[in-house]
Design a protein around this motif. Structure first.
Motif, PDB file in Angstrom:
ATOM      1  N   ALA A   1       0.828  -1.211   0.000  1.00  0.00           N
ATOM      2  CA  ALA A   1       0.000   0.000   0.000  1.00  0.00           C
ATOM      3  C   ALA A   1       0.860   1.258   0.000  1.00  0.00           C
ATOM      4  O   ALA A   1       0.558   2.227  -0.704  1.00  0.00           O
ATOM      5  CB  ALA A   1      -0.934  -0.007   1.204  1.00  0.00           C
ATOM      6  N   VAL A   2       1.930   1.256   0.786  1.00  0.00           N
ATOM      7  CA  VAL A   2       2.835   2.408   0.824  1.00  0.00           C
ATOM      8  C   VAL A   2       3.420   2.669  -0.565  1.00  0.00           C
ATOM      9  O   VAL A   2       3.534   3.815  -1.011  1.00  0.00           O
ATOM     10  CB  VAL A   2       3.956   2.182   1.861  1.00  0.00           C
ATOM     11  CG1 VAL A   2       5.067   3.223   1.706  1.00  0.00           C
ATOM     12  CG2 VAL A   2       3.390   2.243   3.279  1.00  0.00           C
ATOM     13  N   ALA A   3       3.778   1.594  -1.265  1.00  0.00           N
ATOM     14  CA  ALA A   3       4.379   1.733  -2.593  1.00  0.00           C
ATOM     15  C   ALA A   3       3.409   2.323  -3.611  1.00  0.00           C
ATOM     16  O   ALA A   3       3.836   2.891  -4.619  1.00  0.00           O
ATOM     17  CB  ALA A   3       4.876   0.381  -3.083  1.00  0.00           C
ATOM     18  N   SER A   4       2.102   2.222  -3.355  1.00  0.00           N
ATOM     19  CA  SER A   4       1.108   2.748  -4.291  1.00  0.00           C
ATOM     20  C   SER A   4       0.895   4.243  -4.131  1.00  0.00           C
ATOM     21  O   SER A   4       0.199   4.864  -4.942  1.00  0.00           O
ATOM     22  CB  SER A   4      -0.228   2.011  -4.100  1.00  0.00           C
ATOM     23  OG  SER A   4      -0.854   2.430  -2.886  1.00  0.00           O
ATOM     24  N   LEU A   5       1.473   4.832  -3.080  1.00  0.00           N
ATOM     25  CA  LEU A   5       1.271   6.251  -2.774  1.00  0.00           C
ATOM     26  C   LEU A   5       2.564   7.030  -2.967  1.00  0.00           C
ATOM     27  O   LEU A   5       3.657   6.462  -2.961  1.00  0.00           O
ATOM     28  CB  LEU A   5       0.785   6.408  -1.330  1.00  0.00           C
ATOM     29  CG  LEU A   5      -0.530   5.696  -0.978  1.00  0.00           C
ATOM     30  CD1 LEU A   5      -0.741   5.733   0.538  1.00  0.00           C
ATOM     31  CD2 LEU A   5      -1.701   6.341  -1.703  1.00  0.00           C
ATOM     32  N   ASP A   6       2.438   8.344  -3.123  1.00  0.00           N
ATOM     33  CA  ASP A   6       3.624   9.200  -3.181  1.00  0.00           C
ATOM     34  C   ASP A   6       4.199   9.397  -1.785  1.00  0.00           C
ATOM     35  O   ASP A   6       5.410   9.379  -1.588  1.00  0.00           O
ATOM     36  CB  ASP A   6       3.264  10.557  -3.801  1.00  0.00           C
ATOM     37  CG  ASP A   6       2.820  10.421  -5.252  1.00  0.00           C
ATOM     38  OD1 ASP A   6       3.306   9.498  -5.933  1.00  0.00           O
ATOM     39  OD2 ASP A   6       1.973  11.231  -5.696  1.00  0.00           O
ATOM     40  N   THR A   7       3.331   9.608  -0.813  1.00  0.00           N
ATOM     41  CA  THR A   7       3.731   9.674   0.595  1.00  0.00           C
ATOM     42  C   THR A   7       2.721   8.888   1.408  1.00  0.00           C
ATOM     43  O   THR A   7       1.559   8.739   1.012  1.00  0.00           O
ATOM     44  CB  THR A   7       3.765  11.128   1.129  1.00  0.00           C
ATOM     45  OG1 THR A   7       2.423  11.673   1.131  1.00  0.00           O
ATOM     46  CG2 THR A   7       4.682  12.003   0.266  1.00  0.00           C
ATOM     47  N   ALA A   8       3.141   8.348   2.548  1.00  0.00           N
ATOM     48  CA  ALA A   8       2.245   7.577   3.416  1.00  0.00           C
ATOM     49  C   ALA A   8       2.443   8.013   4.849  1.00  0.00           C
ATOM     50  O   ALA A   8       3.583   8.074   5.344  1.00  0.00           O
ATOM     51  CB  ALA A   8       2.516   6.084   3.269  1.00  0.00           C
ATOM     52  N   GLY A   9       1.345   8.330   5.538  1.00  0.00           N
ATOM     53  CA  GLY A   9       1.463   8.836   6.900  1.00  0.00           C
ATOM     54  C   GLY A   9       0.776   8.002   7.959  1.00  0.00           C
ATOM     55  O   GLY A   9       1.214   7.973   9.106  1.00  0.00           O
TER      56      GLY A   9
ATOM     57  N   THR B   1      -0.621  10.607   0.342  1.00  0.00           N
ATOM     58  CA  THR B   1      -0.942  11.457  -0.797  1.00  0.00           C
ATOM     59  C   THR B   1      -0.574  10.765  -2.096  1.00  0.00           C
ATOM     60  O   THR B   1       0.354   9.962  -2.156  1.00  0.00           O
ATOM     61  CB  THR B   1      -0.195  12.799  -0.724  1.00  0.00           C
ATOM     62  OG1 THR B   1       1.220  12.551  -0.777  1.00  0.00           O
ATOM     63  CG2 THR B   1      -0.536  13.549   0.556  1.00  0.00           C
ATOM     64  N   LYS B   2      -1.346  11.091  -3.138  1.00  0.00           N
ATOM     65  CA  LYS B   2      -1.086  10.623  -4.488  1.00  0.00           C
ATOM     66  C   LYS B   2      -1.421  11.765  -5.440  1.00  0.00           C
ATOM     67  O   LYS B   2      -2.551  12.260  -5.444  1.00  0.00           O
ATOM     68  CB  LYS B   2      -1.943   9.389  -4.795  1.00  0.00           C
ATOM     69  CG  LYS B   2      -1.713   8.800  -6.188  1.00  0.00           C
ATOM     70  CD  LYS B   2      -0.370   8.104  -6.291  1.00  0.00           C
ATOM     71  CE  LYS B   2      -0.223   7.382  -7.614  1.00  0.00           C
ATOM     72  NZ  LYS B   2       1.088   6.702  -7.739  1.00  0.00           N
ATOM     73  N   ASP B   3      -0.413  12.187  -6.199  1.00  0.00           N
ATOM     74  CA  ASP B   3      -0.598  13.309  -7.125  1.00  0.00           C
ATOM     75  C   ASP B   3      -1.133  14.544  -6.407  1.00  0.00           C
ATOM     76  O   ASP B   3      -1.995  15.278  -6.918  1.00  0.00           O
ATOM     77  CB  ASP B   3      -1.542  12.910  -8.259  1.00  0.00           C
ATOM     78  CG  ASP B   3      -1.001  11.749  -9.085  1.00  0.00           C
ATOM     79  OD1 ASP B   3       0.226  11.651  -9.234  1.00  0.00           O
ATOM     80  OD2 ASP B   3      -1.817  10.936  -9.569  1.00  0.00           O
ATOM     81  N   GLY B   4      -0.619  14.781  -5.200  1.00  0.00           N
ATOM     82  CA  GLY B   4      -0.962  15.975  -4.458  1.00  0.00           C
ATOM     83  C   GLY B   4      -2.264  15.925  -3.692  1.00  0.00           C
ATOM     84  O   GLY B   4      -2.643  16.897  -3.031  1.00  0.00           O
ATOM     85  N   ARG B   5      -2.977  14.809  -3.726  1.00  0.00           N
ATOM     86  CA  ARG B   5      -4.252  14.701  -3.023  1.00  0.00           C
ATOM     87  C   ARG B   5      -4.191  13.607  -1.970  1.00  0.00           C
ATOM     88  O   ARG B   5      -3.522  12.590  -2.154  1.00  0.00           O
ATOM     89  CB  ARG B   5      -5.373  14.377  -4.020  1.00  0.00           C
ATOM     90  CG  ARG B   5      -5.550  15.412  -5.115  1.00  0.00           C
ATOM     91  CD  ARG B   5      -6.662  15.016  -6.054  1.00  0.00           C
ATOM     92  NE  ARG B   5      -7.953  14.914  -5.363  1.00  0.00           N
ATOM     93  CZ  ARG B   5      -9.084  14.554  -5.959  1.00  0.00           C
ATOM     94  NH1 ARG B   5      -9.082  14.235  -7.259  1.00  0.00           N
ATOM     95  NH2 ARG B   5     -10.211  14.487  -5.274  1.00  0.00           N
TER      96      ARG B   5
END
Length: 335
Positions: free
Chosen positions: A115-123, A265-269
């Motif tokens: 799941a982390v790899a699918s996102l730009d950032t993960a919190g 976040t993904k693509d800023g969202r």
């Protein structure tokens, strides 16, 4: 992989040994009570399902001294922490210790990694599991609930390690059908110990768990409140109540499930990736170990004491897990 020793008895040990023996890549599978008698008969050791940190540490140390790869299926955070503390010894010996290779921790860690790899950032990461107390390994589910829904539960909040009462903070969580909505509670879990080091961007990690049968879970949690030492010692009564709980069948629900939600976040969202899987408990207990053994037997150049997410790549792991019938799915969020 060629020769494998499975340590311990009870629980899923017999099933694990039987499935390994059916694998054509495995030359020999032996079951032993302790590592001393297995060291000369195996190339890889699967440790016992024990909750005693010192016992687990001593067994892993013996495997390190023998130069053997060691996989621990233990779920106890204390055991996982004790095993990870052997990193220097394992590196010096040039061998590998995998700490907490089961379904939680284990599958859950790799679901988070995916799941982390699918996102730009993960919190934030939320791990949820529910175990059925119906079926051939019902006692294993009850023992797991007894150990993980009582005591102190670790969480990772705002980048800091914290603890709360396990079994508290009840919440309804939806799992893929046929499991559906289930009430879960804070669980004693190892994931908040390892995931922050593997994914420094995660500032909040919580693990919640429960049994599919609420009545059975209530009996198990109540029995855990009985004293185990002193003049009112009731360990025998606790064991009897747990066994009695295993005979109660409010439903015939045989399915267990895992769900992981990682928000970032993904693509800023802001986006949440949700992954889930459903299977019967025996497969969830055994399949991740079978896959781990196969992957390490084919390509293991690592040394040290590591959590599952530091050892295995999710894509290959879940492809092999699907071959054994445990299929990961990306869930569509509707709200």
């Amino acid at each position: 992989m060629s020769r494998i020793a499975v340590l311990g008895s009870g629980g899923a040990t017999g099933l694990l040994s039987a499935v390994l023996k059916e694998d054509p890549r495995v030359q020999e599978v032996v079951r032993k009570d302790d590592l001393g008698s297995a060291a000369g008969a195996a190339d890889l050791i699967i440790g016992p399902w024990v909750e005693n940190p010192q016992e687990a540490r001593d067994t892993a140390l013996a495997a390190i001294a023998a130069g053997l790869t060691y996989i621990s299926p233990c779920s106890s955070p204390e055991v996982v922490e004790a095993l990870l503390g052997l990193d220097d010894q394992a590196r010096s010996a040039g061998t590998l210790v995998v700490a907490g290779m089961g379904w939680s921790p284990g599958i859950t860690n790799l679901m988070v990694k995916s799941a982390v790899a699918s996102l730009d950032t993960a919190g934030r990461a939320r791990i949820s599991w529910v175990a059925s107390s119906v079926g051939s390994l019902s006692q294993a589910a009850l023992s797991r609930a007894l150990g993980l829904l009582t005591g102190e539960a670790l969480t990772w909040e705002e980048g800091e390690r914290r603890s709360s009462a396990a079994g508290s903070s009840s919440e309804a969580i939806f799992f893929p059908e046929p499991v559906g909505w289930r009430t879960l509670r804070l669980a004693r879990a190892a994931e908040p110990l390892t995931l922050p080091a593997s994914f420094p961007g995660l500032t909040d990690i919580v693990v919640k768990g429960g049994l599919t049968d609420a009545v059975v879970e209530g009996i198990v949690r109540s029995s855990a409140r009985l004293p185990t030492s002193g003049p009112l010692a009731s360990r025998g009564l606790t064991d009897r109540l747990t066994r009695t709980a295993g005979k109660i069948r409010p439903s015939t629900q045989p399915w267990s499930a895992i769900r992981v939600d990682v928000t970032g976040t993904k693509d800023g969202r802001e986006t949440t990736t949700t992954l889930g899987l459903v299977d019967q408990l025996p497969n969830l207990l055994v399949a991740p170990l079978i896959v781990a053994v196969g992957m390490l037997g084919e390509n293991n150049r690592l040394s040290g004491a590591m959590a599952p997410e530091a050892v295995f790549e999710p894509a290959e792991f879940f492809d092999r897990l699907a071959y054994r019938g445990v299929r990961l799915a990306a869930l569509q969020r509707t709200g």
